[in-house]
Structure formats: structure tokens, C-alpha cells
Design a protein around this motif. Structure first.
Motif, PDB file in Angstrom:
ATOM      1  N   SER A 134       0.829  -1.206   0.000  1.00  0.00           N
ATOM      2  CA  SER A 134       0.000   0.000   0.000  1.00  0.00           C
ATOM      3  C   SER A 134       0.861   1.253   0.000  1.00  0.00           C
ATOM      4  O   SER A 134       1.903   1.319   0.655  1.00  0.00           O
ATOM      5  CB  SER A 134      -0.910   0.002   1.230  1.00  0.00           C
ATOM      6  OG  SER A 134      -1.635   1.226   1.321  1.00  0.00           O
ATOM      7  N   MET A 172     -10.903   3.247  -8.703  1.00  0.00           N
ATOM      8  CA  MET A 172      -9.821   4.167  -9.047  1.00  0.00           C
ATOM      9  C   MET A 172      -9.422   3.961 -10.498  1.00  0.00           C
ATOM     10  O   MET A 172      -9.521   2.861 -11.034  1.00  0.00           O
ATOM     11  CB  MET A 172      -8.616   3.895  -8.134  1.00  0.00           C
ATOM     12  CG  MET A 172      -7.420   4.816  -8.365  1.00  0.00           C
ATOM     13  SD  MET A 172      -5.879   3.986  -7.888  1.00  0.00           S
ATOM     14  CE  MET A 172      -5.718   2.806  -9.215  1.00  0.00           C
ATOM     15  N   ILE A 198      -6.338  -0.705  -6.613  1.00  0.00           N
ATOM     16  CA  ILE A 198      -6.987  -0.352  -5.350  1.00  0.00           C
ATOM     17  C   ILE A 198      -7.657  -1.585  -4.771  1.00  0.00           C
ATOM     18  O   ILE A 198      -8.212  -2.413  -5.500  1.00  0.00           O
ATOM     19  CB  ILE A 198      -8.005   0.794  -5.552  1.00  0.00           C
ATOM     20  CG1 ILE A 198      -8.464   1.359  -4.209  1.00  0.00           C
ATOM     21  CG2 ILE A 198      -9.174   0.358  -6.401  1.00  0.00           C
ATOM     22  CD1 ILE A 198      -9.192   2.677  -4.324  1.00  0.00           C
ATOM     23  N   VAL A 255      -4.692   2.053  -1.817  1.00  0.00           N
ATOM     24  CA  VAL A 255      -4.087   2.140  -3.141  1.00  0.00           C
ATOM     25  C   VAL A 255      -2.745   1.422  -3.061  1.00  0.00           C
ATOM     26  O   VAL A 255      -1.911   1.733  -2.213  1.00  0.00           O
ATOM     27  CB  VAL A 255      -3.885   3.604  -3.568  1.00  0.00           C
ATOM     28  CG1 VAL A 255      -3.219   3.673  -4.938  1.00  0.00           C
ATOM     29  CG2 VAL A 255      -5.224   4.334  -3.588  1.00  0.00           C
ATOM     30  N   LEU A 260     -10.069   8.874  -7.790  1.00  0.00           N
ATOM     31  CA  LEU A 260     -10.808   7.957  -6.931  1.00  0.00           C
ATOM     32  C   LEU A 260     -12.297   8.244  -7.074  1.00  0.00           C
ATOM     33  O   LEU A 260     -12.710   9.404  -7.131  1.00  0.00           O
ATOM     34  CB  LEU A 260     -10.375   8.132  -5.478  1.00  0.00           C
ATOM     35  CG  LEU A 260      -8.879   7.937  -5.202  1.00  0.00           C
ATOM     36  CD1 LEU A 260      -8.536   8.422  -3.794  1.00  0.00           C
ATOM     37  CD2 LEU A 260      -8.472   6.493  -5.373  1.00  0.00           C
TER      38      LEU A 260
END
Length: 419
Positions: A167, A188, A200, A210, A228
Motif C-alpha cells: 500500500s 480508481m 486499489i 491504493v 478515486l
């Protein structure tokens, strides 16, 4: 006697007064107050007083939303009103007659601000004291609020050596609608570049991560713009969405070796080039562009294909290659030698701080033997040809003269012998 008559008169008046009061009390007690009419076939019993009614928060204002119905046992006229000191100013009575009153909404309801409203109705028959009836109405939630991203703006600094499949940023969303209107999903997409660098993971509770799915390279792309999208699950009256931008700044790390400028390198000199004279300048820059290191230059002895390296040297800081030892005639020809560019950074490995390039050097004679003129060669050839043919002619002439002389002598001898 007078006293007796006076007492009798007082007693008579008292009786009349008591009779009047009794009649008045009877009349007053006989007049009953009004009340809201019951709704038939309801259990528990409900009344036409709007109690526990439910209204959507998108209910239109200014139109009739309910009709109150009341009755008076004595058929007195009924006045409908709202207790004004109750503190709730969302409803009002728009019209009425003796038994009915219509109710309208004065201002829009908002479930997120207030889920219930308390109202006190007043029924007044102008005989009895106004009757107060307290009721409660409920507001029904609809999907009227967009999901909101929490903590905007979204900015993320990510090192270009960040591990893949981990992440880089956590996203949170809030939706103040309730029930089925509250849940949703987060997606996303990447803007203006080829997708495939980020993905994502939606956790299903209005949070998402993400993640990086491809290696970053600051020297190729220094930043990304991600969009997003939060979309709720509501459908009453419609699904609602909102968007937010996540800007990713790629942080350069020292992972690129120096890059040579102006390759390939070739230079031609003579064997009489002066010592300490510059014959070529090479240049390199740090492959990491955000905070480039200084570059130093060296002649490598490891990959030099001849002994020319002993005759040359390089300025460590400027990259100027110069003659260190006098060149000799034996060096005439082609040579390849290697130059190293080294970043001034002790924290890096050799793989990321050293770069090599090859310089091709051609050494020529300063005073070579001049080549013959073709015209002169033609003259020489002609002269030689004439001489050869002259010799051949002289030889043939000599042979002929020799044979002639020999034949003459033989003829003379024969003549003498004849005599």
C-alpha cells in the motif's frame, strides 16, 4: 315584623341566586370539548391527528401533506392551530372549516439534521379551554447526500524503490445517509498515462488501499494523478457518486549510474602531439536527476586494449583527456581505452555509482613519407619503356651487324679459295 319580612326577602333572593348558579354550572358542564376523530379499523386506535405519520425528507413544500379531522359533541365550531412556542416551525395549517384542517410543509425536512418532529395541536371550540394534543412525526431518509472523501487533499510521497504489491495510501469515505443508502464502493483509475502502475483494494467499509503493482522509476515518470470514485449503494431516488484526486509524487533515490553525454567518443592525433595538451573532453551526469551527485573521471586500466593508457591521463573533475607522456612512432595506429565516471557518493554500490565509456584513439605520423605524384610515375614509366625499347633495338642491330660481317667474311674467303 319588619325584620321577618326582610329575612324572607333575603332568603328568596338567595334561592334565586343558587338556582341561577346551578343552571349555569349545569349548562357549562354539559358543553364537551372537541377532539380528533378516530380512524376506523385501526388497532391500536389511531386518530386523524397525524401522529406517527412518516414523511420523506424530499417531501415538497407548500402542498397539502395531511388533513386533520376533529369533532365537537356540541357541534361547536372548531379552530385548528399549532402551538407556536413549541420550537418546531416546519408545519402549518393552510385551510380549515368546522371539522377539517389541511396541513402543509413550510420548509424542507432533513433526516440527517432531525429524524423526528414534535407538534402540539390546539383545538378550540371557544367555549372550553383549547385542547392540546401532542404528536410526533417521523422523517424518512432518502439517498440525498454524496459520499464524501475524508482528509482531502490527497497527496502521497512514494520512493521509487517502494516495494511492489504494498500500500502507498489509505482512502476513507463517509456517507451520512443511513441504511441501504449508506454502503458503497471505492474504485480508481489513472489519468493521462498508461494504466497498470497502481490498483486499489476496497475493504467494503468505506475504506480502501491504493497499492503499487509495478516498479516506479523517477527518471521515467516523476508523478502520477489518480482519480478515486466513491459510489454508494442507494437507489432512492438514485445512486450518488463523488470523486477525488490522489497525486503521487515519486521520490528519487540514488539508483542510477552516471550517463555519458556525447557518445561515441573518437579522436585523431599525431605522434608529435605535445605533452599536457588536451586531446578530448568527455562528460557525464548523474542518472538520478532530482539531487545529482558530482562526477569524477578516471582512466581505467582494466579494460584498456593496449598500453596507450600509460601515455594518457584525465582531469579528475573536468573530464579533459590530455597527453601525459610523449607519444612515439610505435604507437601509430588505432587504440581503445576506457574512461570511468564515478559519482561522489560513498553510500552507493559500484553498480549505481560507476559508469564506463570507450574512447577510440587514432595516432598518425606527423611527417609521413610523401606519396609519389602519379604524373611523375607516368614519366618514369615512359622513360623506362624508351630505354628498354632502345636496348632491344640496339641488341637487334648488333645481331644484324654481326651476321652481316660474318657473311661478308665467309664470302670473301670463298672467293679467295676459288682463286
Amino acid at each position: 315584623m319588619v325584620i321577618c319580612n326582610r329575612d324572607s326577602s333575603l332568603s328568596h333572593n338567595s334561592l334565586l341566586w343558587l338556582l341561577f348558579v346551578s343552571v349555569l354550572v349545569t349548562v357549562v358542564q354539559a358543553n364537551s370539548p372537541p377532539s380528533f376523530a378516530p380512524i376506523p379499523n385501526t388497532n391500536p386506535q389511531k386518530y386523524y391527528d397525524m401522529d406517527k405519520e412518516r414523511f420523506r425528507e424530499d417531501q415538497q413544500t407548500g402542498i397539502v401533506i395531511y388533513t386533520l379531522i376533529a369533532s365537537d359533541p356540541d357541534a361547536d365550531n372548531i379552530d385548528f392551530s399549532i402551538k407556536t412556542d413549541h420550537g418546531d416551525d416546519f408545519f402549518e395549517i393552510s385551510s380549515q372549516n368546522n371539522t377539517h384542517a389541511t396541513v402543509v410543509l413550510k420548509q424542507l425536512l432533513d433526516y440527517e439534521s432531525k429524524t423526528t418532529h414534535d407538534i402540539t395541536w390546539l383545538l378550540d371550540d371557544r367555549v372550553n379551554s383549547a385542547v392540546e394534543t401532542e404528536i410526533t412525526v417521523y422523517v424518512l431518509d432518502i439517498n440525498d447526500n454524496d459520499p464524501q472523501f475524508i482528509g482531502l487533499p490527497y497527496l502521497a510521497d512514494v520512493n521509487e524503490n517502494h516495494p511492489v504489491f504494498t500500500s502507498i495510501f489509505t482512502v476513507s469515505v463517509e456517507d451520512i445517509d443511513e441504511g441501504t443508502n449508506q454502503g458503497g464502493s471505492i474504485t480508481m483509475y489513472e489519468k493521462n498515462i498508461t494504466a497498470g502502475t497502481f490498483d486499489i483494494i476496497d475493504h467494503g467499509d468505506w475504506t480502501a488501499d491504493v497499492i503499487l503493482i509495478a516498479e516506479l522509476d523517477y527518471e521515467v515518470t516523476a508523478g502520477y494523478e489518480l482519480t478515486l470514485v466513491a459510489e454508494d449503494d442507494g437507489n432512492d431516488p438514485a445512486t450518488r457518486t463523488s470523486t477525488a484526486s490522489l497525486t503521487v509524487f515519486v521520490i528519487d533515490v540514488q539508483d542510477e549510474p552516471p550517463m555519458w553525454i556525447g557518445e561515441p567518443y573518437f579522436v585523431r592525433v599525431t605522434d608529435e602531439t605535445e605533452v599536457n595538451s588536451t586531446i578530448l573532453t568527455v562528460a557525464a551526469r548523474d542518472g538520478d536527476r532530482s539531487e545529482p551527485n558530482e562526477i569524477e573521471y578516471f582512466v581505467s586500466n582494466e579494460t584498456t586494449e593496449s598500453d596507450i593508457g600509460g601515455y594518457l591521463d584525465i582531469n579528475q573533475f573536468s573530464g579533459e583527456i590530455f597527453v601525459r607522456e610523449e607519444l612515439v612512432e610505435e604507437l601509430v595506429g588505432h587504440h581503445n581505452f576506457t574512461i570511468l565516471a564515478v559519482e561522489n557518493d560513498d553510500t552507493q554500490t559500484l553498480a549505481t555509482k560507476v559508469s564506463r565509456t570507450t574512447v577510440r584513439l587514432e595516432i598518425e605520423l606527423a611527417n609521413p613519407i610523401p606519396d609519389a605524384d602519379p604524373a611523375d610515375l607516368t614519366t618514369v614509366a615512359t622513360t623506362i619503356t624508351v630505354l628498354v625499347f632502345g636496348l632491344i633495338a640496339a641488341l637487334i642491330l648488333g645481331i644484324c651487324m654481326y651476321n652481316t660481317d660474318t657473311n661478308f667474311k665467309k664470302s670473301k674467303k670463298n672467293k679467295i679459295a676459288a682463286y
